[in-house]
Scaffold this motif. Structure first.
Motif, PDB file in Angstrom:
ATOM      1  N   SER A 285      58.457  27.708  67.242  1.00  0.00           N
ATOM      2  CA  SER A 285      59.063  26.459  67.712  1.00  0.00           C
ATOM      3  C   SER A 285      59.966  26.758  68.893  1.00  0.00           C
ATOM      4  CB  SER A 285      59.853  25.783  66.582  1.00  0.00           C
ATOM      5  OG  SER A 285      60.893  26.612  66.134  1.00  0.00           O
ATOM      6  N   LYS A 291      61.074  19.169  70.827  1.00  0.00           N
ATOM      7  CA  LYS A 291      60.588  20.321  70.064  1.00  0.00           C
ATOM      8  C   LYS A 291      59.081  20.326  69.810  1.00  0.00           C
ATOM      9  CE  LYS A 291      63.284  22.077  67.075  1.00  0.00           C
ATOM     10  NZ  LYS A 291      63.402  23.468  67.583  1.00  0.00           N
ATOM     11  N   LYS A 292      58.463  21.463  70.150  1.00  0.00           N
ATOM     12  CA  LYS A 292      57.047  21.693  69.892  1.00  0.00           C
ATOM     13  C   LYS A 292      56.923  22.793  68.845  1.00  0.00           C
ATOM     14  CE  LYS A 292      52.544  21.967  70.374  1.00  0.00           C
ATOM     15  NZ  LYS A 292      51.646  20.930  69.813  1.00  0.00           N
ATOM     16  N   SER A 294      54.238  24.999  66.323  1.00  0.00           N
ATOM     17  CA  SER A 294      52.854  25.390  66.093  1.00  0.00           C
ATOM     18  C   SER A 294      52.771  26.305  64.884  1.00  0.00           C
ATOM     19  CB  SER A 294      52.273  26.110  67.320  1.00  0.00           C
ATOM     20  OG  SER A 294      52.288  25.271  68.463  1.00  0.00           O
ATOM     21  N   TYR A 350      58.948  18.089  61.269  1.00  0.00           N
ATOM     22  CA  TYR A 350      57.963  17.982  62.344  1.00  0.00           C
ATOM     23  C   TYR A 350      56.603  17.736  61.712  1.00  0.00           C
ATOM     24  CZ  TYR A 350      55.122  19.371  66.406  1.00  0.00           C
ATOM     25  OH  TYR A 350      54.224  19.417  67.436  1.00  0.00           O
ATOM     26  N   GLY A 355      52.902  15.413  65.789  1.00  0.00           N
ATOM     27  CA  GLY A 355      53.891  16.041  66.651  1.00  0.00           C
ATOM     28  C   GLY A 355      55.206  15.295  66.719  1.00  0.00           C
TER      29      GLY A 355
END
Length: 412
Positions: A285, A291-292, A294, A350, A355
């Motif tokens: 992250s 904030k992204k 994965s 999240y 997303g």
């Protein structure tokens, strides 16, 4: 065994012993508590299924892996007066809560960690380490951490404080060596790994050192950790440390083995390893406002397959290295990542498929949450931060203005 004729009343107490054994093995693969209930059906079933008492530590099948302790009071004792000496545990897969009364001899111990559901304890007056199965009462004895003094350069007054800040610990059982139990630990001051086998007189350290970043993960007797890549444009490496191996008459730790590399740089990303459904997932992250996050399977990254996941089987990952079933806890939303906002400390979630970042709960404490929080999410976070087990509180800030969410289920 053919099925009984129609209309025949099945006598459970008369089932063949080998058939009960097969049923017991399947039940034990799920949860230890269900296995204990199976043995309580009748005397015949109890005789046909081996007792976990006396083998709770030496036999990995009896480890209560998905059970988490609520760290109330002095890490272990004394808990709230209303519990009368009991310690509470809850199951991350089923949501079941049980109470266990631990031997009064452990009142002067502090819980350092929980590994596969077993409690790693340190005795107050001499620093001796013990491994305790909370449900069977089985104990494995290990040497005092004071024997590590030559390697970590600590003064005597610092040893208890230092030992209670261990980075991670793992346990392994060697069936070929009279089921010897070995504990391996990573300590914050030294860059080496320490290990000892039950009954040893001192802890030993690895001949190699490693500069770790982020939080290590114990998994199936091994330790997994991140190491900074030599290239500033590459993500950190994932290292695997195997349990000590016999070499001649002595045990040694082989150097860590690099097994994968993160697709995200360590400069701008937070990395975590989480066990979920018997496999390791990597969570990355960034620190941006939008904030992204994965999620990757470590096994895929080891094969250089960079394929982010959009579903994790309805589970929720807490980026303190815990996987929780949303089916067991109505307050937990499936296929989400729960984390604390950077520099703030309220809980967010999240959604992997959309997303979208949103508040994880609408139960807020106005600044401080003690070890008796109002929501199960705060319970889980408190349990995962070992440094809070002996302080009695964890700090959270309120939800940002303008954020409103629907009232969710609350559990005390």
């Amino acid at each position: 065994m053919p099925p009984p004729p129609p209309g025949t009343r099945l006598r459970w107490a008369s089932l063949p012993e080998d058939l009960i054994g097969q049923i017991a093995r399947r039940v034990l693969a799920g949860d230890l508590l269900d296995y204990v209930r199976l043995r309580a059906v009748c005397p015949h079933w109890r005789r046909s299924a081996p007792s976990p008492r006396g083998r709770g530590i030496a036999d990995p099948r009896f480890h209560p892996r998905r059970w988490m302790m609520l760290p109330e009071g002095h890490g272990l004792h004394p808990g709230p007066t209303k519990l009368r000496g009991h310690v509470r545990f809850f199951n991350l897969s089923t949501g079941a809560v049980v109470r266990a009364r631990l031997d009064p001899l452990f009142r002067d111990h502090c819980a350092l960690d929980s590994v596969e559901g077993l409690l790693l304890l340190q005795r107050d007056h001499d620093g001796a380490v013990r491994l305790l199965h909370p449900f069977t009462g089985d104990v494995a004895e290990f040497p005092p951490l004071a024997t590590l003094r030559p390697y970590v350069n600590l003064v005597e007054s610092d040893q208890r404080c230092h030992a209670r800040k261990i980075c991670a610990a793992s346990i392994s059982v060697d069936s070929s060596a009279d089921e010897a139990v070995t504990v391996m630990m990573l300590l914050p001051v030294t860059t080496r790994a320490a290990f000892a086998t039950s009954g040893d007189q001192r802890w030993r350290v690895s001949s190699w050192s490693v500069n770790q970043i982020f939080r290590p993960l114990p998994f199936q007797g091994k330790l997994y950790l991140f190491r900074q890549s030599s290239s500033p444009y590459s993500g950190p490496e994932v290292l695997e440390i195997s349990p000590p191996q016999q070499e001649g008459t002595d045990l040694i730790l082989l150097p860590p083995k690099s097994i994968a590399q993160s697709p995200a740089s360590s400069d701008n990303f937070l990395h975590r390893l989480v066990e979920c459904d018997s496999e390791i997932l990597m969570v990355t992250s960034d620190f941006a406002p939008d904030k992204k996050v994965s999620v990757y399977r470590l096994a895929d990254l080891a094969l250089e397959r960079i394929a982010p996941l959009t579903s994790i089987g309805g589970n929720s990952l807490f980026v303190v290295s815990v996987c929780v079933s949303s089916k067991a806890f109505p307050a937990v939303v499936g296929d989400t990542i729960v984390f604390t906002q950077y520099n703030r400390r309220y809980l967010l979630q999240y959604d992997l498929s959309s997303g979208i970042v949103s508040p994880a709960t609408d139960v807020y404490t106005g600044g401080c949450s003690t070890l008796d929080p109002l929501n199960i999410l705060y319970h889980i976070f408190t349990c995962c931060y070992r440094q809070l087990w002996n302080k009695g509180q964890i700090m959270f800030q309120g939800v940002p203005k303008g954020w409103r969410v629907k009232r969710k289920w609350r559990q005390g």
